[in-house]
Design a protein around this motif. Sequence first.
Motif, PDB file in Angstrom:
ATOM      1  N   GLU A 156       0.849  -1.194   0.000  1.00 48.43           N
ATOM      2  CA  GLU A 156       0.000   0.000   0.000  1.00 48.43           C
ATOM      3  C   GLU A 156       0.886   1.247   0.000  1.00 48.43           C
ATOM      4  O   GLU A 156       1.901   1.297   0.683  1.00 48.43           O
TER       5      GLU A 156
ATOM      6  N   ASN B 279       1.188   5.693   0.057  1.00 51.20           N
ATOM      7  CA  ASN B 279       0.529   6.949   0.403  1.00 51.20           C
ATOM      8  C   ASN B 279       0.554   7.885  -0.809  1.00 51.20           C
ATOM      9  O   ASN B 279       1.035   7.521  -1.887  1.00 51.20           O
TER      10      ASN B 279
ATOM     11  N   GLU C 157       2.414  10.226  -1.510  1.00 55.37           N
ATOM     12  CA  GLU C 157       3.756  10.578  -1.987  1.00 55.37           C
ATOM     13  C   GLU C 157       4.469   9.399  -2.651  1.00 55.37           C
ATOM     14  O   GLU C 157       5.637   9.501  -3.024  1.00 55.37           O
TER      15      GLU C 157
ATOM     16  N   VAL D  21       3.419   2.230   2.914  1.00 55.09           N
ATOM     17  CA  VAL D  21       2.971   2.585   4.261  1.00 55.09           C
ATOM     18  C   VAL D  21       2.725   1.362   5.149  1.00 55.09           C
ATOM     19  O   VAL D  21       2.564   1.495   6.359  1.00 55.09           O
TER      20      VAL D  21
END
Length: 500
Positions: free
Chosen positions: A148, A150, A152, A156
């Motif tokens: 997963e 984020n 940016e 994460v």
Amino acid sequence: MSLTMKSPEFLIDRDDDRCINCQVCERQCANEVHYYDHDLSKMSAVDLNCVNCHRCVTLCPSKALRISKYPLEYKENYNWSAEMINNIFKQAETGGVLLTGMGNPSRKKIYWDHLLLNASQVTNPSIDPLREPMELKTFLGRKPERVEFNGEGNIVNLPPQLELGTPIMFSAMSFGSISLNASKSLARAASELNMMYNTGEGGLHQDLYQYGENTIVQVASGRFGVHKEYLNAGTAIEIKIGQGAKPGIGGHLPGEKVGEEVSRTRMIPQGTDALSPAPHHDIYSIEDLRQLIYALKEATVYAKPVSVKISAVHNVAAIASGIASAGADIIAVDGYRGGTGAAPTMIRDNVGIPIELALAAVDDRLREEGLRNQVSLVVGGSIRNSADIVKAIALGADAVYIGSAALIAMGCHLCQKCYTGKCNWGIATQRADLVKRLNPEIGVERLKNLVKGWSHEIKEMLGGMGINAIESLRGNRLMLRGIDLNPNELEILGIKHAGE
């Protein structure tokens, strides 16, 4: 008992024409082999005390010394070898347990030597590691089912990982079993090579806290030197259940090795034997192990991967499956040829199984149960060269531990008398006059040279296979073939015979 039946193992051959009676050999030998005979006005030797460490031969300025096997012959008997007879003589005179150091030297099959690597030819061109990028970087730790990101673009949900510049780590060797200078050499070399070293079960000396980012701290049954600061000092924690040289039994550091610094580091009285019980007295099931794993994760706010180290034994695959399910991030498996500072000889030579067979069995079991991506697999137990490492990774390992090879790089001559504390090379000793013989600066350079040389050879072998990243080799047993192996061995290893 005044008469000893024991024969010397080695014979000191001194060339009197070359010997200049400088007494260097006498000063350098911790085993009191050499002495100056005032009546004869020349150097003499007590052959019975020699352990063949080569210190005297190496430092003799006139090259007057040679050491050879003692020529005493027993009546030929395949069942009752000279070694067997001498062992009985020793125990008949002492009533004690036969002790030894380092790994199993017996002539049992070494499976690494019966495995061959594949190489690319026309249809899958090889890669030149000098001109094309080769990736040896390795990450150890639990991997998520799905990645997963984020906003940016950063992952994460990645659990804590160990990042290695090459798939090699220095295995567990405690301060106490080895000298502080040896520990410093391992720690600093690991730091400069972007790899890890392992404290073993002896705690962490204050001088080594600065290398915390490259340190795996160990929690063993004796809990020596274990406290909150220690757990948070390293970048990973390893629970030691067993080791390959002595499966099913605990550790023993003789009291003569427990000086002031070892006492303070291990948090035990000075001069007392450091005894690790065989079992952890809070672990009698996989559920108990799970509690300790998560207790250590809680104590370090889930910021460090937790490893569990076990011996290679007959049911190792089932044990590894339970460890993975219990929440360990890394499983370390140690084969029966693994080294040790001290172990009962009969245990070292007769208990456990080879790491090659254990590795293949564990990797298969974890894959069958869908657990392989949940845990990293590290193996040790006489990894002798870069080819052994490549073969281990092809069999399913993520990385390897090296112990004996690292000690040899620092100067160990494998005399197997580590438990006496009289290491003439300053490695397996706590005697101040011997410890200073190992210069940490030189030790670091020799370790760095070894790992750099091996890493280059690994790249060469990968390139020859047409592979440019170590991850592409992991568990790829198609790159292996066996020679002089029976069908059962080939099946357990999961490889084909050469020519297939």
